[in-house]
Design a protein around this motif. Structure first.
Motif, short mmCIF file in Angstrom:
data_model
loop_
_atom_site.label_atom_id
_atom_site.label_comp_id
_atom_site.label_asym_id
_atom_site.label_seq_id
_atom_site.Cartn_x
_atom_site.Cartn_y
_atom_site.Cartn_z
N PRO A 164 -4.37 18.23 -22.10
CA PRO A 164 -5.17 19.14 -21.27
C PRO A 164 -4.86 18.95 -19.79
N ARG A 165 -4.75 20.05 -19.08
CA ARG A 165 -4.40 19.98 -17.66
C ARG A 165 -5.43 19.18 -16.87
N GLU A 166 -6.71 19.35 -17.22
CA GLU A 166 -7.76 18.63 -16.50
C GLU A 166 -7.60 17.11 -16.66
N GLN A 167 -7.18 16.69 -17.83
CA GLN A 167 -6.99 15.27 -18.09
C GLN A 167 -5.89 14.70 -17.21
N VAL A 168 -4.78 15.44 -17.11
CA VAL A 168 -3.65 14.98 -16.30
C VAL A 168 -4.03 14.96 -14.81
N ARG A 169 -4.73 15.99 -14.37
CA ARG A 169 -5.12 16.05 -12.96
C ARG A 169 -6.06 14.91 -12.60
N TYR A 170 -6.96 14.58 -13.51
CA TYR A 170 -7.87 13.46 -13.24
C TYR A 170 -7.10 12.14 -13.16
N LEU A 171 -6.23 11.92 -14.14
CA LEU A 171 -5.52 10.65 -14.21
C LEU A 171 -4.64 10.43 -12.99
N TYR A 172 -3.95 11.48 -12.55
CA TYR A 172 -2.97 11.33 -11.48
C TYR A 172 -3.45 11.88 -10.14
N GLY A 173 -4.66 12.42 -10.11
CA GLY A 173 -5.17 12.99 -8.87
C GLY A 173 -5.69 11.94 -7.90
N PRO A 174 -6.13 12.36 -6.72
CA PRO A 174 -6.62 11.41 -5.72
C PRO A 174 -7.95 10.79 -6.16
N ALA A 207 0.82 -1.21 0.00
CA ALA A 207 0.00 0.00 0.00
C ALA A 207 0.86 1.26 0.00
N GLY A 208 2.05 1.16 0.54
CA GLY A 208 2.96 2.31 0.48
C GLY A 208 3.43 2.59 -0.94
N LEU A 209 3.51 1.53 -1.77
CA LEU A 209 3.94 1.70 -3.15
C LEU A 209 2.78 2.11 -4.06
N TYR A 210 1.60 1.61 -3.77
CA TYR A 210 0.42 1.98 -4.56
C TYR A 210 -0.67 2.47 -3.60
N CYS A 211 -0.82 3.77 -3.52
CA CYS A 211 -1.78 4.36 -2.58
C CYS A 211 -2.51 5.51 -3.28
N PRO A 212 -3.47 5.20 -4.13
CA PRO A 212 -4.12 6.24 -4.93
C PRO A 212 -4.93 7.24 -4.11
N LEU A 213 -5.26 6.90 -2.87
CA LEU A 213 -5.96 7.83 -1.99
C LEU A 213 -5.01 8.43 -0.95
N GLY A 214 -3.70 8.29 -1.17
CA GLY A 214 -2.76 8.55 -0.10
C GLY A 214 -2.70 7.32 0.79
N PHE A 215 -1.62 7.18 1.57
CA PHE A 215 -1.49 5.94 2.34
C PHE A 215 -2.64 5.76 3.33
N MET A 232 -10.25 16.92 -0.41
CA MET A 232 -11.64 16.48 -0.41
C MET A 232 -12.36 16.92 -1.67
N THR A 233 -12.16 18.17 -2.07
CA THR A 233 -12.88 18.65 -3.24
C THR A 233 -12.35 18.01 -4.53
N GLU A 234 -11.06 17.69 -4.57
CA GLU A 234 -10.53 16.97 -5.74
C GLU A 234 -11.12 15.56 -5.81
N LEU A 235 -11.26 14.92 -4.66
CA LEU A 235 -11.91 13.60 -4.63
C LEU A 235 -13.36 13.70 -5.11
N VAL A 236 -14.06 14.73 -4.66
CA VAL A 236 -15.43 14.94 -5.10
C VAL A 236 -15.47 15.12 -6.61
N ALA A 237 -14.60 15.99 -7.13
CA ALA A 237 -14.58 16.25 -8.57
C ALA A 237 -14.27 14.98 -9.36
N ASN A 238 -13.30 14.21 -8.89
CA ASN A 238 -12.91 12.99 -9.61
C ASN A 238 -13.99 11.91 -9.52
N SER A 239 -14.67 11.85 -8.40
CA SER A 239 -15.72 10.85 -8.28
C SER A 239 -16.91 11.18 -9.17
#
Length: 241
Positions: free
Chosen positions: A93-103, A28-36, A203-210
């Motif tokens: 597009p910046r939005e695309q990158v933020r979605y792909l790599y965001g929380p 989980a330390g190596l793969y933690c898409p929500l943070g550890f 939290m708001t990035e998680l909301v946006a991505n969900s």
């Protein structure tokens, strides 16, 4: 050590359960898409990870299933970018990158997992008072706090949905918070404010991505994951810490 090595250790019945539990934490330390902490909180829904082998194995499967989707997304994104570069579109597009790599939680049950994580973070965030902030940014930060925290609260109350107006608030105001956050960082003298608004931003990035319907410019059908990484499903329950 690699993720696959830790996964093998989790499944190795020749090892003590404590070492297998440690291997899961390392994976989980190596793969933690929500943070550890967020990732571990979700894995812990599988059961007593310290003492129940079946729960430990379920958690490993949950983590691997998400990671497989994340790898397929990255491969699809890379192929898409190669095609775009051939057409001389070199900057994604910046939005695309933020979605792909965001929380977010790629893969099975992505939306309810993110809903639960927002609930966990909100339970810690909501009781905190508005912190001291630089005078020149106080009105802007107070507005962002009220508007974005309000959206998070409604998202949770609605079981993971927002109306069009609040979606627009999140889309328009999150970039403003990203711009202001560095002004509260190291050497600013406002570490409490930095932590407060960092958590609000997550939290708001998680909301946006969900709420996102998919990767910008990438056909999610090619990933074989559907709109949320699995069958459309919502869990209205909000997980505590």
């Amino acid at each position: 050590m690699s993720f696959s090595v830790y996964a093998r250790r989790v499944r190795d019945r020749g090892l003590p359960l404590a070492r297998r539990h440690r291997a899961l934490r390392d994976a989980a330390g190596l793969y933690c898409p929500l943070g550890f902490h967020g990732t571990w909180a979700h894995l812990s829904t599988a059961g007593d990870l310290r003492n129940d082998e079946r729960a430990l194995l379920r958690a490993m499967e949950m983590l691997e299933a998400s990671r497989r989707v994340r790898i397929r997304e990255a491969e699809t994104f890379a192929a898409h970018r190669r095609a775009e570069k051939a057409r001389h579109r070199r900057t994604p597009p910046r939005e695309q990158v933020r979605y792909l790599y965001g929380p977010r939680w790629p893969g099975p049950q992505g939306e309810p997992v993110m809903l639960a994580e927002v609930g966990r973070l909100w339970a810690e965030f909501a009781p905190r008072p508005f912190p001291g902030v630089p005078r020149e940014n106080k009105s802007a930060l107070a507005w962002l706090d009220a508007s974005l925290a309000g959206c998070v609260s409604v998202y949770l109350a609605n079981g993971g949905s927002l109306d069009a107006g609040r979606r627009r608030v999140v889309t328009e105001q999150v970039p403003a918070l990203r711009r202001l956050l560095p002004r509260l960082g190291y050497s600013s003298g406002f570490p409490e404010a930095f932590g407060y608004f960092h958590d609000l931003l997550k939290m708001t990035e998680l909301v946006a991505n969900s709420l996102s319907e998919g990767l910008v410019g990438v056909e999610r059908e090619r990933l074989g994951t559907g709109p949320a990484g699995a069958e459309p499903s919502r869990n209205p329950a909000i997980s505590g810490s």
